[in-house]
Scaffold this active site. Structure first.
Site, short mmCIF file in Angstrom:
data_model
loop_
_atom_site.label_atom_id
_atom_site.label_comp_id
_atom_site.label_asym_id
_atom_site.label_seq_id
_atom_site.Cartn_x
_atom_site.Cartn_y
_atom_site.Cartn_z
N ASP A 135 4.57 1.29 -0.74
CA ASP A 135 3.52 0.70 0.08
C ASP A 135 2.88 1.85 0.88
O ASP A 135 3.38 2.98 0.90
CB ASP A 135 4.06 -0.41 1.00
C1 NOJ Z 1 -0.31 -2.38 2.74
C2 NOJ Z 1 0.12 -3.71 2.21
O1 NOJ Z 1 1.42 -4.03 2.68
C3 NOJ Z 1 0.12 -3.80 0.70
O2 NOJ Z 1 0.33 -5.13 0.33
C4 NOJ Z 1 -1.16 -3.26 0.15
O3 NOJ Z 1 -1.17 -3.41 -1.25
C5 NOJ Z 1 -1.32 -1.83 0.55
N1 NOJ Z 1 -1.37 -1.74 2.00
C6 NOJ Z 1 -2.57 -1.19 -0.05
O4 NOJ Z 1 -3.71 -1.67 0.53
#
Ligand code: NOJ
Length: 745
Positions: A271
């Site tokens: 993430d």
């Molecule tokens: C943070 C989020 O938790 C995740 O779900 C997302 O895909 C990423 N950022 C990328 O934007």
């Protein structure tokens, strides 16, 4: 329990051919370029790190995210293909969660359809539009099981149940990816957030999760396993600590479970910033150590923390890691690029998107998906469907004419909402009626969202003053007073659910309930339409408002779909994918609990709480129709079945009302004793069927070792116990039609 199929490998190319091409690429790549493939660069202004283009030019990027600009995609791709040392094309990635331009109901709503065709078709359209815009990869589906409605991201998942969640997971993967990775109308899917993010303490976003292996294996992991079996190409590791080990440095999850046990052959991205965060989370000593932990754990791609690019050369130089280990992490990334045909077709036709989004079937699919997702919670006296010859309708509430709330949380970057609101849908449905509107007092978060600045048209306005709020309140009451029929549209705005959007209460925010009470006191017929991305504790409404439709965040065609249902052009048939608690403080609440020594609950004697019943306001699986159904003739093919064998359950379902409608036939089991204690009910089968008035269908389910086995704490492995089972079939998790059978050794 089952050996997994290979994920991320469905394409016309043979494995040998792909390997040969990957070998050839690796042979000409420097270590720096190999590490570059493990690096995902942020294309947005807020993203840290050096300019994307400079990183790409030197071969320092495998993928770009947070960019939604077709022209720019081609420009950056040209730099990668023509100017970088090995000319390896980039993967453009973005969060396409429930639609790219045509917005579909949020994933929680799609799960409420209990029809895997809904997410599959919706994500097929989302993939076609996203790909036409130049994207290759979406960060979805989100597969976090969540039993605590305070957690804002419940909106992105399929709710509380692993069986339903697994069905929705596989359907979304099929929708995004199709069955050939080289299909130029599809995108790579990403199963996230691996694993346990939906179990953060008290529903607080990003907080640690403590989950026993039993719960992980039986409840949290099944949707991820289903995604692997459906061929998902990529995974995303979660942010939080899972049992004190951050998911992004968690070897047990990323190596043992995902690769060794399930046979996953795609790649894992962290993430955002999560590899660097291993330091913040108190796991890694410094960023070098964080890179080492991520790489050793099998985390292929670093989402924008630059921990890999900064430290890997040194790690290899000092022999903390071998170049072969790096190559092993790069391989699946290159293999997917080869399988997708990116080397042959790196660019997107810049005129394609306009043609694709003009397809009328996309909007039609969105309206259909929204209709199928809505759940009728209450319909006293058959108030719904309303008659179309009504003269004067008042549509009231802060969400009634909000495009943002209708399309819901998490749009792609730069998206301008273009939804049919509930007000617009009702006006279109009733060309001859007078449809009036008042928003009532505004609703807003106490603490604003960081995401506000990123969403089009959502720049913060100053809050209403008390006088303005009072005036809006009065105007709404007067508008209702002048009408024959009132439709209240209440709930939460799009930014009240989603990432960093957890809340401690599940009440209707702001003065909405106060307004609902004031309008109800007028004595007019009132229908409540809820727009929201999580269960709400609408206890007062449930007791006092005759008709309630849970419309969720229904997408671009949401208002039309609401009007279709309110006025009988569509029959509601959705069911709750998560129970609605009576109070926010009852979370986590879920139906698949274990029995305790004191199972009884009644208003007279309730051992759980003394200040109210802990049972859900609306249970898991619940939802009404404009018709009624009867369940009869429940049959189990054998009274006894051997461990490892299957039995068949059948039931007759009859439409006993006057209109055609859908019922979701649900099967629950309970293992009465065994090596471990098992939940008092677990969903193990469901099917959504359509029945004409008077029509009867026989629905059958198979129960075999997959349904009857479980991960045992006591045995430390997957087992199937010889034991007796209860079985119920019906229209929700409180089904009463009962049978028994026995599993013998
Ligand atoms: C943070 C989020 O938790 C995740 O779900 C997302 O895909 C990423 N950022 C990328 O934007």
């Amino acid at each position: 329990m089952n050996k997994a199929k290979k994920s991320g490998t469905t394409s016309a190319l043979s494995e040998a051919e792909v390997n040969k091409r990957v070998d050839a690429l690796l042979a000409r790549m420097s270590l720096e370029e190999k590490v570059g493939q493990l690096n995902q660069v942020g294309g947005a202004e807020f993203a840290p790190g050096p300019k994307a283009e400079d990183q790409i030019r030197k071969g320092g990027a495998g993928s770009v995210l947070w960019l939604n600009d077709t022209k720019k995609f081609n420009e950056l791709q040209k730099v990668a293909v023509e100017e970088s040392p090995s000319g390896i094309p980039l993967l453009f990635a973005l969060d396409v969660i429930h639609g790219y331009r045509t917005i579909f109901p949020v994933p929680l709503a799609m799960a409420a359809s209990w029809d895997p065709n809904v997410p599959e078709k919706s994500q097929t359209v989302a993939a076609r539009e996203a790909r036409a815009a130049g994207l290759h990869w979406t960060f979805g589906p989100m597969l976090d099981i969540c039993r605590d409605a305070r957690w804002g991201r419940i909106v992105e998942g399929a709710g509380e149940d692993p069986f339903l969640g697994a069905a929705m997971a596989a359907a979304q993967v099929r929708g995004f990816q199709g069955d050939d990775l080289a299909d130029s109308e599809r995108v790579l899917a990403c199963a996230k957030h691996f694993a346990g993010y939906g179990y953060s303490d008290a529903g607080r976003d990003y907080d640690p999760a403590y989950i026993s292996e039993t719960q992980l294996r039986n409840t949290v992991l099944p949707p991820f396993k289903a995604a692997v079996d459906a061929g998902v190409a990529t995974f995303m590791s979660a942010y939080m600590d899972l049992n004190d080990v951050p998911a992004s440095g968690n070897r047990w999850l990323l190596r043992q479970v995902l690769r060794e046990e399930w046979g996953f052959e795609g790649f894992v991205v962290s993430d955002a910033f999560a590899v660097g965060n291993l330091v913040i989370q108190g796991h890694a000593k410094d960023r070098r150590d964080a890179a080492l932990r991520g790489l050793k754990a099998g985390l292929n791609m670093d989402m924008s923390s630059y921990t890999y690019t900064e430290n890997t050369a040194d790690l290899v130089a000092k022999s903390d890691l071998s170049e072969a280990e790096i190559e092993a992490l790069v391989r699946p990334i290159l293999a997917l690029k080869v399988r997708m045909g990116l080397f042959e077709r790196p660019y997107v036709d810049e005129g394609l998107l306009d043609q694709v989004i003009a397809r009328p079937d996309h909007r039609e699919a969105s309206r259909w998906a929204a209709q199928r997702s809505m759940v009728l919670l209450k319909n006293e006296g058959g108030l719904l469907p309303l008659k179309k010859d009504v003269k004067k309708v008042a549509v009231i509430g802060p969400l009634a004419d909000s495009m943002q709330a209708t399309e819901g949380s998490w749009m792609v970057f730069g998206h301008t909402p273009a939804a049919v609101t509930v007000l617009a849908g009702i006006r279109a449905k009733l060309p001859n009626a007078e449809v009036t509107y008042a928003s009532g007092p505004e609703i807003r978060r106490d603490i604003p969202s960081w995401f506000e600045s990123m969403m089009a048209g959502q720049a913060s306005k100053p809050a209403q003053t008390q006088e303005e709020s009072d005036a809006a309140f009065q105007a709404a009451v007067e508008t209702a007073r002048a009408a024959d029929q009132v439709i209240m549209v209440l709930g939460e705005t799009d930014l009240m659910a989603g990432e960093a959007a957890s809340r401690a209460s599940l009440d209707l925010p702001g003065r909405q309930e106060e307004l609902l009470k004031a309008v109800a006191a007028l004595g007019k017929p009132v229908v409540l339409v809820l727009l929201n991305g999580r269960p709400l504790s609408v206890t007062w409404a449930a007791e006092n408002i005759p008709a309630i439709l849970e419309a969720w965040e229904p997408g671009s065609e949401g208002g039309n779909a609401v009007a279709d249902i309110l006025f009988g052009d569509a029959i509601p048939g959705g069911k709750l994918p998560v129970g609605f608690p009576r109070k926010g403080s009852h979370a986590p609440l879920y139906y698949a609990r274990n029995l305790t020594h004191s199972p009884e609950e009644s208003p007279m004697y309730n051992p759980r709480y003394w200040d109210g019943l802990p049972t859900p306001l609306y249970p898991f699986g619940y939802g009404l129709s404009y018709t009624t159904f009867a369940f009869s003739d429940l049959k189990v093919s054998a009274a006894q079945v051997k461990v490892g064998s299957s039995l068949t359950v059948s039931v007759d379902v009859t439409n006993t009302g006057a209109v055609a409608g859908d019922e979701v036939v649900q099967l629950y089991i309970h293992q009465k004793w065994g090596t471990d204690t098992r939940p008092m009910r677990e969903l193990k089968g469901f099917e959504r069927i359509t029945l004409q008035p008077g029509e009867c269908k026989t629905v059958t389910f198979e129960l075999g070792p997959d349904e009857l086995g479980y991960w045992s704490t006591n045995a430390g492995k997957w087992i199937q116990d010889p034991a007796s089972f209860d079985l119920w079939v019906g229209s929700d998790s409180l089904a009463t039609l009962h049978a028994e059978f026995e599993v013998i050794g």
